[in-house]
Write a protein that holds these residues in place. Structure first.
Motif, PDB file in Angstrom:
ATOM      1  N   GLU A  60      71.660  14.420 107.633  1.00 30.77           N
ATOM      2  CA  GLU A  60      72.256  14.027 108.911  1.00 30.77           C
ATOM      3  C   GLU A  60      71.179  13.732 109.947  1.00 30.77           C
ATOM      4  OE1 GLU A  60      76.293  16.732 108.305  1.00 30.77           O
ATOM      5  OE2 GLU A  60      75.100  16.964 110.147  1.00 30.77           O
ATOM      6  N   ARG A  61      70.169  14.567 109.971  1.00 34.28           N
ATOM      7  CA  ARG A  61      69.086  14.354 110.943  1.00 34.28           C
ATOM      8  C   ARG A  61      68.365  13.043 110.661  1.00 34.28           C
ATOM      9  NH1 ARG A  61      66.148  20.125 112.309  1.00 34.28           N
ATOM     10  NH2 ARG A  61      68.061  21.230 112.833  1.00 34.28           N
ATOM     11  N   ARG A  62      68.124  12.806 109.372  1.00 33.08           N
ATOM     12  CA  ARG A  62      67.435  11.569 109.009  1.00 33.08           C
ATOM     13  C   ARG A  62      68.268  10.359 109.435  1.00 33.08           C
ATOM     14  NH1 ARG A  62      63.227  10.160 105.851  1.00 33.08           N
ATOM     15  NH2 ARG A  62      63.188   7.907 105.672  1.00 33.08           N
ATOM     16  N   ALA A  63      69.576  10.433 109.184  1.00 35.56           N
ATOM     17  CA  ALA A  63      70.458   9.319 109.543  1.00 35.56           C
ATOM     18  C   ALA A  63      70.444   9.107 111.057  1.00 35.56           C
ATOM     19  CB  ALA A  63      71.870   9.602 109.051  1.00 35.56           C
ATOM     20  N   GLY A  95      63.608  13.768 102.222  1.00 35.66           N
ATOM     21  CA  GLY A  95      62.607  14.555 102.931  1.00 35.66           C
ATOM     22  C   GLY A  95      62.979  14.963 104.336  1.00 35.66           C
ATOM     23  N   ALA A  96      61.974  15.341 105.106  1.00 37.05           N
ATOM     24  CA  ALA A  96      62.170  15.885 106.438  1.00 37.05           C
ATOM     25  C   ALA A  96      61.243  15.232 107.461  1.00 37.05           C
ATOM     26  CB  ALA A  96      61.958  17.394 106.420  1.00 37.05           C
ATOM     27  N   ILE A 116      57.245  11.513 112.255  1.00 36.58           N
ATOM     28  CA  ILE A 116      58.168  12.328 113.026  1.00 36.58           C
ATOM     29  C   ILE A 116      58.833  13.282 112.056  1.00 36.58           C
ATOM     30  CG2 ILE A 116      60.117  12.315 114.625  1.00 36.58           C
ATOM     31  CD1 ILE A 116      59.528   9.286 115.050  1.00 36.58           C
ATOM     32  N   GLY A 117      58.434  14.563 112.142  1.00 35.86           N
ATOM     33  CA  GLY A 117      59.018  15.581 111.265  1.00 35.86           C
ATOM     34  C   GLY A 117      60.223  16.175 111.960  1.00 35.86           C
ATOM     35  N   TYR A 118      61.360  16.149 111.298  1.00 32.79           N
ATOM     36  CA  TYR A 118      62.579  16.638 111.944  1.00 32.79           C
ATOM     37  C   TYR A 118      63.118  17.903 111.279  1.00 32.79           C
ATOM     38  CZ  TYR A 118      64.192  13.643 108.115  1.00 32.79           C
ATOM     39  OH  TYR A 118      64.349  13.059 106.891  1.00 32.79           O
ATOM     40  N   GLY A 119      62.248  18.577 110.521  1.00 26.05           N
ATOM     41  CA  GLY A 119      62.732  19.740 109.761  1.00 26.05           C
ATOM     42  C   GLY A 119      62.741  21.028 110.549  1.00 26.05           C
ATOM     43  N   ALA A 120      61.772  21.207 111.440  1.00 29.31           N
ATOM     44  CA  ALA A 120      61.585  22.525 112.037  1.00 29.31           C
ATOM     45  C   ALA A 120      62.309  22.695 113.367  1.00 29.31           C
ATOM     46  CB  ALA A 120      60.098  22.789 112.246  1.00 29.31           C
ATOM     47  N   GLN A 150      67.201  19.908 119.971  1.00 31.02           N
ATOM     48  CA  GLN A 150      65.888  19.369 120.336  1.00 31.02           C
ATOM     49  C   GLN A 150      65.760  17.935 119.844  1.00 31.02           C
ATOM     50  OE1 GLN A 150      63.487  22.541 118.578  1.00 31.02           O
ATOM     51  NE2 GLN A 150      62.623  23.007 120.580  1.00 31.02           N
ATOM     52  N   LEU A 151      66.246  17.703 118.639  1.00 28.90           N
ATOM     53  CA  LEU A 151      66.143  16.359 118.073  1.00 28.90           C
ATOM     54  C   LEU A 151      66.960  15.360 118.891  1.00 28.90           C
ATOM     55  CD1 LEU A 151      65.236  14.410 115.848  1.00 28.90           C
ATOM     56  CD2 LEU A 151      67.219  15.114 114.511  1.00 28.90           C
TER      57      LEU A 151
END
Lengths: 461, 461
Positions: A366-369, A388-389, A433-437, A442-443
């Motif tokens: 979802e974050r990646r999308a 991935g993230a 852009i790492g969206y995992g942590a 915040q994203l």
């Protein structure tokens, strides 16, 4: 705010650990403006005394907030609030404006796990179950037998890898620790090993520190270019599931070509299964280790899908390599730590590991999308497979890359540049852009800022 | 015995974990003759089904018995009883004869901890308390802050070392893991490092595997002969508290001479504090790290005083060395595992670590006195200071050493020979008797046999 007004009250009848309660109270205080960036927190000792808890409780709470990037400073010598959590504003009850970002520093550097998403109750349950295990008299050089069984099961279920004999599954201290062990066993000082360029520089350093000569091998959107691997190497390190950092997935044809060359030229291929568990809506391709268990060492780790706390990774190796690594561990008296292995076994046993992975995959997809559609809509090109993230946004030059990183830092976003993922001179430019942590809030809070920053500098923008 | 008669019944209302109950029931069955050497145990799965417990319970019980050396074989492919516990005989109710030994194989090889003496309730308590800690987002390269504080406190209280700044205390994965890190930072491939001869061969291998050239330095009853260290080395590895394996303690004069030469000749001295916590009725001498924190790296570990399960050791280093090691860990993406550090923190916090160390010291002192007076009374010379968890009995030749080891093995005693503690040709001959891992009953049961074996072959016998 003055220290005495620090708004922490504890519910001792709650099942929530005291440290969690303290951390949550401090986060809440920051969220509604009672704590602000720059505020000094009391020492762990002072806070512990005031709350009537042990110092371990307050130290753990501070450590957690520190790991999340909300506070800075060292225990004992002054701890400050550095960042107000997402969604917070300077007064109570107001909603954040979309831009400038209300977060002060949000860490979008790739590589950290979604530790926030790790179910606290499951985590606690696993440790408490592990408490019933007995202390060992002698180290298990290969890892705990139950851990190796759990890893074999994980690989079968989540990575489609059928390990026929558990003897070839070894616990490791992590991916780069395993590379150091391979450098001390199958490779000799001065041997050349090809590493993807751009690629994972910690692997490069780990190999070099062990005396191995690293030679670059080019990558494109389909990962490692097999014909680009120079002749004469003794090994190849690659990340076929999701090439780090560019994000390509190695095609089936290249996988076959790679293991064929490996067999012909006597290479040991290291398959770093980076982001292997994080693939969205795409059919799986066979692991290199499934195609050619005779010439491939498969490496995986818990540090990205769970937390670095466990310090637990794994290796599936050709039998002769596994034997050599074990002999090396015995000679040198080293073993991967068993404590984290115990916890993973318990997480797996009652299904919490599987549940976490499903939740993680859903959230990261979802974050990646979110990020990828937002940037694409704005005309910003995003590289990498649907996995991935992190995403990569290509930029026209090293100069532009530096400017974007600086501009992002100024508005409170910590990105990562492609420059530092090259062993030689950077030929590919862009930001990661790492969206995992980060948190979801915040994203979403940062997306408009990212869009604004990138739209005006990307080649297609 | 047939599998169906396996005498295990569980008390589910007990606070004793099920795995402990299963292991104890099997030990008890072996002790009174219901289980005998060679008997096949049911698979962990079959036993779990029969008892109505999870397979993890039975696997943990088997693993514990395996680690204790009482059973052999792998889970799933047949597990056999190899050893009947001390004091047991072939029928119920009979007392063991003093000789030949009733134990079948008792492990007197040095190096394993007294894991049996580790209080199970304290162990469980520590893990359960650690369950309340939160998972990390990023690894702590230097180790958890609380762990480093606990180590500093331990060093002050038990080793008389005042660490002025916690920044120079780093967690490690163990002693040899730390040596590999030093080899990759302060030393360069090809650098020469002196190691005691005879000495700790795992250290020799760890250094060699990291490209360091190992040169021997002679020892005598006062440990390392400082004037025997060849010129031109870059470092010296030694075990001043209780030289391994010979057991001498480095005299104060030599300690001073060593750090003086180190300063003059630019050596980094590695002080392996092997057996440092195990000293009986002798005044402490200053640690090398206390005498010369500028040129000494002090190494310690939990694997011998507690259990290798934790995988947690420590390093106190000159500031520049600590900085280099941290930079190396960051570049190569390696960190000591945090899970075991958490457990140690909790063991220390409620005093259980201190209690265990006092109990361990008392027990080991008594065992040492037992073995040493028995052998001395029989005219068998015993080497080594009044410390540690093993004694050395000198023998006149390599041939006699081999004969004693074989004769011991025949009567079920696994000893260790000095031959394998030499990097070069063995010049000192004898056997090591490690009394740390066995039970007190195993030790007393084996003493008459040891006496008989050694009396007729020792030079003074």
């Amino acid at each position: 705010m003055s220290e005495t007004a620090l708004p922490v009250s504890l519910d001792r009848s709650s099942t929530e650990p005291l440290a969690v309660q303290v951390a949550e109270a401090l986060r809440a205080a920051a969220a509604d403006g009672r704590l602000r960036s720059g505020d000094r927190l009391p020492s762990t000792r002072a806070l512990a005394e005031r709350l009537g808890v042990s110092r371990t409780v307050t130290a753990a709470a501070y450590e957690q907030l520190h790991a999340e990037g909300w506070i800075a400073g060292r225990h004992g010598s002054g701890t400050y609030v550095t960042t107000t959590p997402p969604g917070s504003v300077r007064g109570k009850g107001r909603r954040p404006a979309p831009t400038p970002p209300v977060v002060e520093v949000v860490d979008f550097a790739p590589g950290a796990p979604w530790a926030e998403g790790l179910d606290r109750a499951a985590w606690r349950r696993a440790w408490r179950a592990a408490a019933d295990s007995l202390p060992l008299f002698r180290p298990h050089r290969a890892g705990l037998p139950e851990y190796r069984a759990v890893v074999a099961e994980h690989l079968l279920r989540h990575r489609g890898l059928a390990v026929l004999r558990e003897e070839v599954v070894l616990a490791t201290g992590g991916t780069t620790a395993a590379l150091v062990e391979l450098s001390a066993t199958v490779w000799r000082p001065g041997d050349a090993v090809a590493v993807e360029e751009p690629g994972y520089q910690r692997a490069v350093w780990a190999l070099r520190s062990a005396g191995v000569r690293v030679v670059p091998a080019p990558v494109d959107a389909e990962g490692l270019l097999v014909e680009g691997v120079p002749a004469g190497v003794r090994g190849v390190y690659c990340s076929p599931a999701h090439q780090y950092p560019m994000g390509g997935r190695m095609s089936a044809a290249r996988r076959v070509a790679l293991v064929e060359r490996a067999r012909e030229e006597g290479w040991l291929v290291v398959e770093d299964d980076y982001d292997g568990e994080l693939r969205y809506d795409v059919a799986p391709l066979p692991l290199l280790a499934a195609l050619a268990p005779d010439v491939v060492v498969h490496l995986g780790t818990t540090s990205k899908i769970l937390t670095p706390t466990l310090g637990a990774g794994w290796m599936v190796a050709p039998e002769s390599v596994a034997t050599e690594v074990l002999a090396h561990r015995d000679r040198t008296g080293t073993s991967p730590s068993a404590a984290g292995q115990r916890v993973l076994v318990e997480l797996a046993r009652n299904g919490d590991l599987g549940r976490h992975l499903r939740k993680l995959r859903r959230e990261m997809a979802e974050r990646r999308a979110l990020i990828s559609s937002r940037l694409s809509d704005a005309g910003v090109r995003v590289l990498g497979d649907d996995a991935g993230a992190h995403v990569v946004v290509p930029l026209p030059s090293a100069q532009v890359e530096r400017e974007v990183l600086e501009a992002a830092e100024e508005v409170g976003l910590r990105l990562d540049g492609l420059a530092r993922h090259h062993a030689g001179r950077a030929r590919t430019h862009g930001v990661l852009i790492g969206y995992g942590a980060c948190s979801r809030e915040q994203l979403t809070g940062a997306l408009p800022v990212l869009e604004r920053l990138l739209r005006r500098v990307t080649p297609s923008g």
